[in-house]
Structures are given as structure tokens and as C-alpha cells.
Design an enzyme around this catalytic site. Sequence first.
Site, PDB file in Angstrom:
ATOM      1  N   GLN A   1       0.923  -1.543  -0.188  1.00 28.88           N
ATOM      2  CA  GLN A   1       0.042  -0.074   0.110  1.00 28.88           C
ATOM      3  C   GLN A   1       1.238   1.519   0.123  1.00 28.88           C
ATOM      4  O   GLN A   1       1.970   1.005   0.818  1.00 28.88           O
ATOM      5  CB  GLN A   1      -0.844   0.026   0.918  1.00 28.88           C
ATOM      6  CG  GLN A   1      -2.048   1.249   1.376  1.00 28.88           C
ATOM      7  CD  GLN A   1      -2.579   0.754   2.402  1.00 28.88           C
ATOM      8  OE1 GLN A   1      -1.396   0.967   4.109  1.00 28.88           O
ATOM      9  NE2 GLN A   1      -3.690   0.507   2.987  1.00 28.88           N
TER      10      GLN A   1
ATOM     11  N   HIS B   1       0.451  -4.408   3.162  1.00 29.90           N
ATOM     12  CA  HIS B   1      -1.364  -4.428   3.418  1.00 29.90           C
ATOM     13  C   HIS B   1      -1.150  -5.552   3.929  1.00 29.90           C
ATOM     14  O   HIS B   1      -2.069  -6.220   5.756  1.00 29.90           O
ATOM     15  CB  HIS B   1      -1.805  -4.154   2.723  1.00 29.90           C
ATOM     16  CG  HIS B   1      -3.477  -4.041   3.054  1.00 29.90           C
ATOM     17  ND1 HIS B   1      -4.417  -3.276   2.637  1.00 29.90           N
ATOM     18  CD2 HIS B   1      -3.920  -3.919   3.773  1.00 29.90           C
ATOM     19  CE1 HIS B   1      -5.246  -3.736   2.474  1.00 29.90           C
ATOM     20  NE2 HIS B   1      -5.521  -3.691   4.364  1.00 29.90           N
TER      21      HIS B   1
ATOM     22  N   PHE C   1      -3.663  -4.099  14.068  1.00 33.65           N
ATOM     23  CA  PHE C   1      -3.751  -4.479  12.688  1.00 33.65           C
ATOM     24  C   PHE C   1      -3.237  -6.225  12.344  1.00 33.65           C
ATOM     25  O   PHE C   1      -3.717  -6.708  11.361  1.00 33.65           O
ATOM     26  CB  PHE C   1      -2.704  -2.769  12.127  1.00 33.65           C
ATOM     27  CG  PHE C   1      -2.460  -2.975  10.577  1.00 33.65           C
ATOM     28  CD1 PHE C   1      -3.754  -3.891   9.631  1.00 33.65           C
ATOM     29  CD2 PHE C   1      -1.617  -2.850   9.946  1.00 33.65           C
ATOM     30  CE1 PHE C   1      -2.907  -3.513   8.255  1.00 33.65           C
ATOM     31  CE2 PHE C   1      -1.270  -2.645   8.450  1.00 33.65           C
ATOM     32  CZ  PHE C   1      -2.250  -3.303   7.694  1.00 33.65           C
TER      33      PHE C   1
ATOM     34  N   HIS D   1      -5.725  -8.955  12.966  1.00 40.37           N
ATOM     35  CA  HIS D   1      -6.324  -8.308  12.527  1.00 40.37           C
ATOM     36  C   HIS D   1      -6.162  -9.291  11.194  1.00 40.37           C
ATOM     37  O   HIS D   1      -6.475 -10.250   9.835  1.00 40.37           O
ATOM     38  CB  HIS D   1      -6.986  -6.989  11.475  1.00 40.37           C
ATOM     39  CG  HIS D   1      -7.488  -7.535  11.044  1.00 40.37           C
ATOM     40  ND1 HIS D   1      -9.397  -7.212  10.626  1.00 40.37           N
ATOM     41  CD2 HIS D   1      -7.691  -6.880   9.246  1.00 40.37           C
ATOM     42  CE1 HIS D   1      -9.931  -6.894   9.368  1.00 40.37           C
ATOM     43  NE2 HIS D   1      -9.244  -6.940   8.462  1.00 40.37           N
ATOM     44  N   GLU D   2      -4.835  -8.562  10.315  1.00 41.13           N
ATOM     45  CA  GLU D   2      -4.529  -9.918   9.455  1.00 41.13           C
ATOM     46  C   GLU D   2      -4.478 -11.534   9.096  1.00 41.13           C
ATOM     47  O   GLU D   2      -4.537 -12.291   8.687  1.00 41.13           O
ATOM     48  CB  GLU D   2      -2.617  -9.044   8.413  1.00 41.13           C
ATOM     49  CG  GLU D   2      -2.841  -8.042   8.135  1.00 41.13           C
ATOM     50  CD  GLU D   2      -4.375  -8.029   7.217  1.00 41.13           C
ATOM     51  OE1 GLU D   2      -4.094  -9.246   6.320  1.00 41.13           O
ATOM     52  OE2 GLU D   2      -5.356  -6.848   7.070  1.00 41.13           O
TER      53      GLU D   2
ATOM     54  N   LYS E   1      -7.834 -12.857  10.036  1.00 42.81           N
ATOM     55  CA  LYS E   1      -8.526 -12.849   9.016  1.00 42.81           C
ATOM     56  C   LYS E   1      -7.825 -13.663   8.012  1.00 42.81           C
ATOM     57  O   LYS E   1      -8.659 -14.538   7.167  1.00 42.81           O
ATOM     58  CB  LYS E   1      -9.397 -11.609   8.700  1.00 42.81           C
ATOM     59  CG  LYS E   1      -9.846 -11.986   7.121  1.00 42.81           C
ATOM     60  CD  LYS E   1     -10.931 -10.536   6.885  1.00 42.81           C
ATOM     61  CE  LYS E   1     -11.593 -10.181   5.567  1.00 42.81           C
ATOM     62  NZ  LYS E   1     -11.776  -8.927   5.377  1.00 42.81           N
ATOM     63  N   HIS E   2      -6.642 -13.640   7.649  1.00 44.78           N
ATOM     64  CA  HIS E   2      -5.967 -14.158   6.359  1.00 44.78           C
ATOM     65  C   HIS E   2      -4.756 -15.702   6.755  1.00 44.78           C
ATOM     66  O   HIS E   2      -5.512 -16.109   6.623  1.00 44.78           O
ATOM     67  CB  HIS E   2      -5.656 -12.941   5.949  1.00 44.78           C
ATOM     68  CG  HIS E   2      -6.314 -11.484   4.857  1.00 44.78           C
ATOM     69  ND1 HIS E   2      -7.070 -12.473   3.983  1.00 44.78           N
ATOM     70  CD2 HIS E   2      -6.552 -11.118   5.769  1.00 44.78           C
ATOM     71  CE1 HIS E   2      -7.813 -11.205   3.973  1.00 44.78           C
ATOM     72  NE2 HIS E   2      -7.696  -9.885   4.871  1.00 44.78           N
TER      73      HIS E   2
END
Length: 226
Positions: free
Chosen positions: A35, A61, A111, A114-115, A118-119
Amino acid sequence: MMKLKCWILVKLLTLNVLTVLCASQQFDFFYFVQQWPGSYCDSKECCYPNTGKPASDFGIHGLWPNYNDGSYPSNCDPQSQFDPSKISDLTSRIQKEWPSLACPSSDNLDFWSHEWVKHGTCSMSDLDQHDYFAMALNLKEQIDLLQVLEKSGIHPNGEVYDLGSIKDAIKEGTGYTPWIECNRDESGNSQLYQVYMCVDTSGSNLIECPVFPHGKCSSSIEFPSF
């Protein structure tokens, strides 16, 4: 061989029903997404991390598992939470290369959490938590987008550049075709926002993308300063 991750959920119904939920962790490739911070901050309120203003460079990102049909898995194992102690040896590198620009200012942990949740949890058939973050950092080192673009005369100076020239420069510099995501600044100008490269399931080798995300940019886009 497909690897499965299973857990048990108890539903409190009239009759107690035991439900076994199995989530596959198989996927076909990763999107590695970088990003441009100047575009993020031109389009919305942004806040620098507690460590200060990030470098004028592309930041990570995420590293996102995907399927060849364009869909993707997410939140594959709610029991696997982000644990900063597992990546303590990587912290200084991640602070530099994977900063959060969300408000309010933070230490970046939300952050990264979350990554991972989720991923990253959808890549555990191939990478544990440490490997997941280490692979993303290694890819960032391997794919120096700013150097690649500046070598082709494309600079983050607020000028407008041909979208095709940006794609060609990245393909020439990396050997692989990128996908460019744009956003718009407050004046409505289309900007270079994120660059997607595709990576095999080991997280280490660039590949040609089996499928690109949806969305499009203008034929000419701005590369804002930061």
C-alpha cells in the site's frame, strides 16, 4: 492432500446438539498486497503509528490466501489468536515495513492481529504464525516497488502517470504482472493506492496471477507524495 482443521461448537437448543465444524485450510495462491501511504492519507483521515511517521515507501497491507475462482477463505480458525511473542524476533522489521495508518494512533498490534486472524489462519496448512509474518517481510524485501518505479522515472511527486507505464515498470522489475488498485483523493483524482502480486502457497515464490481482483483505475493516475 487437503488438510482440515476441525473444532466443536455446542448449540444450546431445545435439544443439545453437538455440531462438528470443519474448515479447510487448502488454498491456491496468495495475494501479496503493498500500500502507498500517501494515497491512504489523501483519501481518508490517517494517523501515524506511535513509533512516528512511516518511511516514504510502500508498506505491507497483507498476505492473503485466495482461490483460483476469485473467492477467498477468511477467519479459518477462531481459536488461533495473534500472539506477539511468536514474532518477537521480527518486531523491529514489522514496525518498519507493516505500519498501520488507521486512527487513532496505535502500536500496530491490532492491525497485525486482524491480518493474522482474517487471513493468516487460512494459511496454517503451509505457514505457522511466525512463518506467515516472516514470509511477508521477505517478499517486501524481494519486491522493492518504489525502487522499481523510480528506476522507470515514476516518482511519488504528485504527478500523473499512465497506468500502463506503471504496470509495465513493475512487470519489468519483478518479472510478473501486477494488479493495481486505485482510490480517489478529496478532489476526485484517481491515485495509485495498492499493488497486488501473486505468490505460491509456500509464500516464497512469485507467480503469474491466476485471477485478478475486481475494480479498475483511470488510464492516468496520480502518484502522490508522502
